[in-house]
Design a protein around this motif. Structure first.
Motif, PDB file in Angstrom:
ATOM      1  N   PHE A  59       0.810  -1.205   0.000  1.00  0.00           N
ATOM      2  CA  PHE A  59       0.000   0.000   0.000  1.00  0.00           C
ATOM      3  C   PHE A  59       0.855   1.270   0.000  1.00  0.00           C
ATOM      4  O   PHE A  59       0.338   2.363  -0.248  1.00  0.00           O
ATOM      5  N   VAL A  60       2.139   1.129   0.277  1.00  0.00           N
ATOM      6  CA  VAL A  60       3.061   2.267   0.261  1.00  0.00           C
ATOM      7  C   VAL A  60       3.676   2.452  -1.123  1.00  0.00           C
ATOM      8  O   VAL A  60       3.890   3.580  -1.575  1.00  0.00           O
ATOM      9  N   ARG A  61       3.942   1.339  -1.815  1.00  0.00           N
ATOM     10  CA  ARG A  61       4.570   1.401  -3.134  1.00  0.00           C
ATOM     11  C   ARG A  61       3.732   2.248  -4.092  1.00  0.00           C
ATOM     12  O   ARG A  61       2.512   2.296  -4.008  1.00  0.00           O
ATOM     13  N   GLY A  62       4.426   2.915  -5.014  1.00  0.00           N
ATOM     14  CA  GLY A  62       3.737   3.693  -6.034  1.00  0.00           C
ATOM     15  C   GLY A  62       2.886   4.813  -5.480  1.00  0.00           C
ATOM     16  O   GLY A  62       1.827   5.143  -6.025  1.00  0.00           O
ATOM     17  N   ASP A  63       3.361   5.418  -4.376  1.00  0.00           N
ATOM     18  CA  ASP A  63       2.647   6.535  -3.752  1.00  0.00           C
ATOM     19  C   ASP A  63       1.202   6.186  -3.409  1.00  0.00           C
ATOM     20  O   ASP A  63       0.284   6.998  -3.585  1.00  0.00           O
TER      21      ASP A  63
END
Length: 301
Positions: free
Chosen positions: A85-89
């Motif tokens: 959920f953090v990856r790719g902003d």
């Protein structure tokens, strides 16, 4: 020979002890029960009493009579459940809301149980990029396959056991069933996706439990192409994703897996992401991934 036999016995006993434990159930008394939006959740792992985190997103349009599709996400080696959920902003939650999907990212029991080889109880060997030996005195060193990086200065972690790996696999199944029950999801639309060692786990769990998944999307998680039982995925469409700038996992091995899957009669597609890195490439093609899920709205028999 005797040592190998004992290892098999230990693994079998570990599997039996995990599977015999009662599966976790939704708790209507929990303050987060049937909550919507972005959530950090936990459940008690059966047989151990440990609190295991998972990260959940439920679209705001959900209600008790709405049967939404469910996506389960597996992360790279040593990462927390929050990582996807953090990856790719934060793109994953955004698309979950826009497309109307409930998305749950698992822990894999504990970080050490999600390693590149053997993590998530995956018996297939992953194909990493061959690296030249570092020059003497060279500093730096890259991060591990999961993009996590180690923590220094603390006591050495306890070695991972066969039981830990079995519990990592079971964690995925527990969270899948737990979320499905709590949110009354569409049981005909349950998807599995993941990156790096989590991508390898997607290939593995897809073939081991084909009846569970409507479709799967492994990313940057190639297994040895010639050793995988593709015929077990004949009823499970596959969308494999890999960035061509990945310096951790072998891009061509992912492509080869898809070609061999097609020859075995699997509905398989490969998306190469130009300039895509090991940890972020999958976030660049989330529109295509959710299009793929939308296209496959029923389990094949």
């Amino acid at each position: 020979m005797q040592k190998r036999f004992l290892s098999i016995v230990v693994a079998a006993l570990a599997a039996l002890s995990v599977l015999s434990a009662q599966a976790p159930q939704p708790d209507p008394k929990d303050s987060q029960y049937q909550a919507k939006g972005d959530q950090k959740r936990t459940y008690m792992f059966p047989g151990t009493g440990e609190s295991i985190p998972y990260h959940l997103y439920v679209p705001m349009k959900w209600n008790k009579t709405t049967k939404l599709p469910l996506v389960i996400v597996t992360h790279g080696a040593g990462q927390p459940a929050d990582a996807p959920f953090v990856r790719g902003d934060g793109a994953l939650a955004k698309f979950a809301e826009e497309r109307g999907y409930i998305v749950a990212a698992i822990t894999g029991y504990k970080g050490s149980a999600t390693a590149v080889d053997g993590g998530y109880n995956n018996p297939f060997k992953m194909v990493t990029v061959t690296r030249a030996p570092a020059a003497a005195g060279a500093g730096g060193g890259g991060r591990g396959a999961g993009g996590g990086g180690g923590r220094g200065g603390g006591a050495a972690a306890a070695p991972v056991t066969a039981e830990d790996k079995q519990r990592a696999e079971q964690d995925i199944l527990y969270v899948t069933d737990l979320v499905a029950k709590e949110y009354n999801t569409d049981l005909n639309r349950t998807y599995l996706m993941g990156n790096s060692s989590g991508g390898g786990a997607v290939w593995y769990l897809g073939e081991k439990y084909p009846e569970r998944w409507t479709a799967i999307s492994p990313s940057a998680g190639p297994l040895t192409p010639t050793e995988f039982p593709y015929e077990k995925l004949k009823n499970v469409p596959v969308l494999a994703v890999h960035g061509d700038a990945d310096t951790t996992m072998d891009y061509e091995a992912s492509r080869q897996m898809v070609e061999l899957a097609k020859k075995a009669g699997v509905d398989a597609t490969f998306i190469g992401v130009p300039g895509g890195s090991h940890t972020e490439a999958w976030t660049k093609v989330l529109p295509e991934t959710f299009d793929f899920f939308d296209k496959n709205k029923t389990k094949k028999k």
